[in-house]
Structure formats: C-alpha cells, structure tokens
Design an enzyme around this catalytic site. Structure first.
Site, PDB file in Angstrom:
ATOM      1  N   ARG A 161       0.851  -1.185   0.000  1.00  0.00           N
ATOM      2  CA  ARG A 161       0.000   0.000   0.000  1.00  0.00           C
ATOM      3  C   ARG A 161       0.892   1.242   0.000  1.00  0.00           C
ATOM      4  NH1 ARG A 161      -2.918   2.985   4.811  1.00  0.00           N
ATOM      5  NH2 ARG A 161      -3.691   4.661   3.503  1.00  0.00           N
TER       6      ARG A 161
ATOM      7  N   HIS B 191      -3.086  10.802   0.624  1.00  0.00           N
ATOM      8  CA  HIS B 191      -2.596  10.567   1.985  1.00  0.00           C
ATOM      9  C   HIS B 191      -1.997  11.894   2.477  1.00  0.00           C
ATOM     10  CE1 HIS B 191      -1.190   7.199   4.869  1.00  0.00           C
ATOM     11  NE2 HIS B 191      -0.920   8.332   5.472  1.00  0.00           N
TER      12      HIS B 191
ATOM     13  N   GLU C 154      -7.702   8.312   6.201  1.00  0.00           N
ATOM     14  CA  GLU C 154      -8.050   8.932   7.484  1.00  0.00           C
ATOM     15  C   GLU C 154      -8.606  10.349   7.372  1.00  0.00           C
ATOM     16  OE1 GLU C 154      -4.860   8.677  10.297  1.00  0.00           O
ATOM     17  OE2 GLU C 154      -4.778   6.490  10.233  1.00  0.00           O
TER      18      GLU C 154
ATOM     19  N   ASN D 239      -7.524   1.488   9.836  1.00  0.00           N
ATOM     20  CA  ASN D 239      -6.214   1.738  10.444  1.00  0.00           C
ATOM     21  C   ASN D 239      -6.422   1.709  11.945  1.00  0.00           C
ATOM     22  OD1 ASN D 239      -5.478   2.288   7.814  1.00  0.00           O
ATOM     23  ND2 ASN D 239      -5.112   4.473   8.146  1.00  0.00           N
TER      24      ASN D 239
ATOM     25  N   TYR E 133      -4.427   1.623  15.847  1.00  0.00           N
ATOM     26  CA  TYR E 133      -3.218   1.703  16.676  1.00  0.00           C
ATOM     27  C   TYR E 133      -3.528   1.556  18.155  1.00  0.00           C
ATOM     28  CZ  TYR E 133      -0.794   3.204  12.495  1.00  0.00           C
ATOM     29  OH  TYR E 133      -0.259   3.238  11.234  1.00  0.00           O
TER      30      TYR E 133
ATOM     31  N   GLU F  49      -3.566  -0.324   8.090  1.00  0.00           N
ATOM     32  CA  GLU F  49      -2.408   0.110   8.891  1.00  0.00           C
ATOM     33  C   GLU F  49      -2.533  -0.464  10.296  1.00  0.00           C
ATOM     34  OE1 GLU F  49      -1.633   4.335   9.277  1.00  0.00           O
ATOM     35  OE2 GLU F  49      -2.037   4.668   7.149  1.00  0.00           O
TER      36      GLU F  49
HETATM   37  C1  FCB Z   1      -1.605   7.106  10.611  1.00  0.00           C
HETATM   38  C2  FCB Z   1      -1.206   7.695   9.279  1.00  0.00           C
HETATM   39  C3  FCB Z   1       0.144   7.234   8.811  1.00  0.00           C
HETATM   40  C4  FCB Z   1       1.139   7.146   9.932  1.00  0.00           C
HETATM   41  C5  FCB Z   1       0.587   6.381  11.089  1.00  0.00           C
HETATM   42  C6  FCB Z   1       1.536   6.215  12.243  1.00  0.00           C
HETATM   43  O1  FCB Z   1      -2.535   7.940  11.226  1.00  0.00           O
HETATM   44  O2  FCB Z   1      -2.148   7.338   8.304  1.00  0.00           O
HETATM   45  O3  FCB Z   1       0.555   8.103   7.778  1.00  0.00           O
HETATM   46  O4  FCB Z   1       1.587   8.401  10.275  1.00  0.00           O
HETATM   47  O5  FCB Z   1      -0.572   6.987  11.549  1.00  0.00           O
END
Ligand code: FCB
Length: 450
Positions: free
Chosen positions: A79, A123, A168, A287, A289, A347
């Site tokens: 990607r 992006h 995002e 995405n 985290y 992500e």
């Molecule tokens: C996401 C972004 C990516 C990167 C990660 C850590 O929010 O899409 O570009 O910065 O975080």
C-alpha cells in the site's frame, strides 16, 4: 519463546504500507510542485526538530532498493500513496509526465516481483494551490480531488486493481481544527469532514469506470471508545466521541446519513450529497493503533478528553499499548455495521526509538510482540465472523512521522537518516518468517526471540 501462530485463510492478503510525503523526498524534483506539507515543514517551527520531507527516506531515488526490500519480505501487497503535487502540480489541469513516470516504475516494479499494488489517492499532501484555495474547507476541493483521482486511474487502472480514495479523513479534519477556538474548530472541522466525504463519493464512480474488476475503498482510523467510569457525564462523553470520531464517516459511507446527537445530524447535508457519499464500496480500510478511553471535559470542540487506559503502558507517542482492544473495535464494527463491505486492515504498527546495537542489528521485540498480539485479535475476529481480507503493517521503512518528525520509528526496516542506509530490523525477519509460515499453512514459527 516459540508458539503456534494462528493460521489465516489462504486468500488473506499480507502487506506493508507507506505514504508519499513520509518517504519519497525529492520534494522539488522533476517538475513536482510544493504541497501543503512542504509549506508547513519549511515554515519556522514547522515540524518537530525542524524536520522536513525534502529528503525523507529518498525513496524517489532509491526505488529499486526498496522494491527489493519488499520482495525480500515476501509480502503480496504494498500500500503506497501518490503525491498529488508530483503528478498534478497546480491541483488541476497540467499533468507532470516525469512524476507519473515514477509511479509507473513503482507499479511495474511491484508487479514484476509478484506484489499487488494498493494505491492511496490521497494521503494528506495536496498541491499548494489547493491549500491556497482553502484546502479541504475550500468549496472546489472535492471536485478537484475527483478529477485528480480520475487522472490517476486513467493512467494506472490497467495495472492497479485496488484503490483507496482518502486516508483517514478524521486526521485531516483534526489537523485542520487545531489551534482554532472550540466553536469555530467544530464548525470548520465538520465542513472539512463533509468536503472529504463528497470528494470521496465523487471519486468512487470515476475510479470504478476505469478499473475492470477493481476494488475501491477508503481508510478510516477507528479507535473504539469507552468511558473512564460509570459517571453519566463520562458515558455521554464517550458516546459523543464515538459519534464525532468513529461514526462521523462510517455512518454516511455505510448507512447513508451522518450520525445524530440530540436528535440532529452532526452535519447538515442535502439528500443529493448523501447519495454521492454512500457510493457502494468494495472494502473498508481500517487503520488501528490504540483504543480511546474518555472523560467529559469543558474544553475542546467536542467536550471530551482522552485519559490513560488502565493496565496499558504507553508507546513513544504516548498512545496506550492495548492490542486486546483491537478485537473489541472489530466486534463493535461487526455488530453495528452488519452490511459493511469486507475489511482490509490497512495500517497497524508500533512507534519506538529503534537504533542499531554494537553489532549493527536492530532489535525491536516490543514491536514484534505488539504486532503478534494484534494479529491474534484479527484472527479471533475472523473466527467470530468478521469478514477481514488483508492486513498491512505500518510501515516498511522508518519515515517522517508528520508533526512528530523523525523520532518515532515505525519501520520494519531501520533508516539511518544521515546516510539513508536501510537495515532490516528483527521485526522484518519475524514478519518474513510469519508470512512464509502462512504460505505453508501456518506451521509453527518462532516468536519474538528470533
Ligand atoms: C496514521 C497515518 C500514517 C502514519 C501512522 C503512524 O494515522 O495514516 O501516515 O503516520 O498513523
């Protein structure tokens, strides 16, 4: 340590992700125009540590080496994003042939190595003239964006089958809100949100028209919100957070209307707009985290504040390390959006301060442990009925982490930003073994003690 990794469905797609501004460098090479991020980074006090994306990983000039790193990893999917100002410097009209040729080389290089490209149209870096016209708050930006998306698909649609319109939108919106007083931040942010959704919706049919059998999606960063306790005001704050973050884009995309608060949609939009935005999607990019736990607060545009997640440590960026909450988010999606298209995890990654040790190797056991835990959550969600078709680690290379500069390193490959030397980390070797085991049907692979 050695234990059994879960076995994913054979057609599951495995990859890594990057974004143009974070890795390419070559900020003014071969006819590229300046972007909003170039302007920001070049301003005094712009990004942390005076960082810029002028050189970044110099991926633009080191393409062959980076393609070989991808091939060596054994991923089936890559990607990446296209830099809008590299290919259409003014944001409309003229196309820059030398910029387009770079992405031809990238796409052809991937295909030659048996790696499927997954192209993100936007992006976060747009041509400065688009920024000058108001960026995503500007009325014409959705139409400019859709034209740009069409230009890309006309050029690459014969070879690129998987397309992501926008990465995002929530982050783009929050970025645009920062520094404004709460009332105007909210108004400005929601206006941007609507334009991002319109740009997406206008682009979808144009992408579809030029890809045969193509798959079109969008990437949302979702957290999964919970209140810090049972206090009604905190419970209400968590519900607000869910509306303004996780549902703000999911609802118009998948349910055809913005979510409501106090009986009113949080964004006023015409019926025509809803139909544009809800254009059918082939996949939803997620995405993920970290989860978010919130309390009510008097300040802030949406009147809530994030607080620590009990029992979770924090990573270099201060985000809670709580991979077990990934499963909760995936099951929330399953329950609330039963008609959603298949999910791609676009992500997932871990920031740290990785540096080579005395022997030159880069050991990153915390990243490996985090990724393994997240993968177990994804696997459990599939077993529980989620239709998840792929997973991408953020990121292939250490890179420019936006406002945070170069300190947080997310790569499976270490980059020495003085010499630009690439050194695969322990996590690169772990992921390679993991992928090899998946190809064999999930035979036992060693864990974090590589
Ligand atoms: C996401 C972004 C990516 C990167 C990660 C850590 O929010 O899409 O570009 O910065 O975080």
């Amino acid at each position: 340590m050695s234990d059994q990794e879960p076995t994913f469905p054979p057609a599951f797609r495995w990859g890594v992700a990057t974004a143009a501004y974070q890795i390419e460098g070559a900020w003014d090479a071969d006819g590229k125009g300046p972007s909003n991020w170039d302007t920001r980074a070049h301003r005094p006090g712009g990004l942390a540590g005076g960082a810029t994306g002028d050189v970044a990983c110099d991926h633009y000039h080191r393409l062959a080496e980076d393609l070989d790193l991808l091939a060596g990893l054994g991923v089936g999917s890559y990607r990446f994003s296209v830099s809008w100002p590299r290919v259409q410097p003014a944001g409309s009209g003229h196309w820059n042939g030398r910029g387009l040729a770079f992405y031809d080389r990238l796409v052809d290089g991937l295909l030659a190595r048996g790696i499927e490209p997954m192209l993100t149209v936007y992006h976060w870096d747009h041509p400065q003239p688009i920024e000058d016209a108001g960026g995503w708050a500007g009325r014409d930006t959705p139409a400019r964006f859709a034209d740009y998306a069409e230009g890309l698909v006309v050029r690459f649609g014969d070879r690129v089958k998987r397309w992501i319109t926008i990465n995002e939108p929530l982050s783009v919106m929050h970025d645009g809100m920062s520094g404004l007083p709460p009332e105007s931040a909210r108004r400005h942010g929601l206006r941007m949100a609507h334009h991002l959704m319109l740009g997406h919706g206008l682009a979808v049919p144009r992408l579809r028209a030029h890809t045969r059998g193509g798959e079109i999606g969008i990437c949302l960063n979702l957290a999964g919100f919970s209140p810090a306790g049972n206090e009604p005001r905190d419970v209400a704050a968590a519900a607000r957070a869910e509306v303004y973050e996780d549902r703000l884009f999911l609802d118009p995309l998948l349910r055809g209307a913005y979510p409501e608060l106090d009986g009113r949609p949080v964004v006023e939009a015409g019926d025509g707009d809803h139909a544009v935005i809800a254009a059918p999607l082939d996949f939803l990019g997620v995405n993920w985290y970290a989860p978010a736990r919130v309390v009510a607060s008097a300040s802030g545009a949406f009147r809530y504040t994030r607080v620590p997640v009990p029992g979770a440590g924090t990573n270099l960026l201060g985000w809670p390390v709580a991979p077990e909450h990934f499963g909760a988010l995936l099951s929330w999606l399953r329950a609330n959006y039963p008609d959603a298209p298949p999910i791609q995890i676009t992500e997932n990654g871990f920031p740290d301060a990785d540096e080579p040790d005395a022997t030159g190797s880069v050991r990153d056991p915390r990243r490996i442990e985090y990724l393994r835990s997240c993968l177990r959550q994804v696997h459990a969600a599939i077993e529980a009925g989620s239709d998840i078709r792929g997973y991408h680690v953020w990121s292939l290379l250490d890179n420019l982490e936006w406002d945070h500069g170069y300190r947080p390193r997310f790569g499976l490959v270490h980059v020495d930003f003085a010499t630009l030397a690439r050194t695969p980390k322990e996590s690169y070797r772990w992921y390679r073994r993991f992928l090899a085991a998946q190809r064999r049907g999930g035979t036992e692979v060693p864990g974090c003690s590589a």
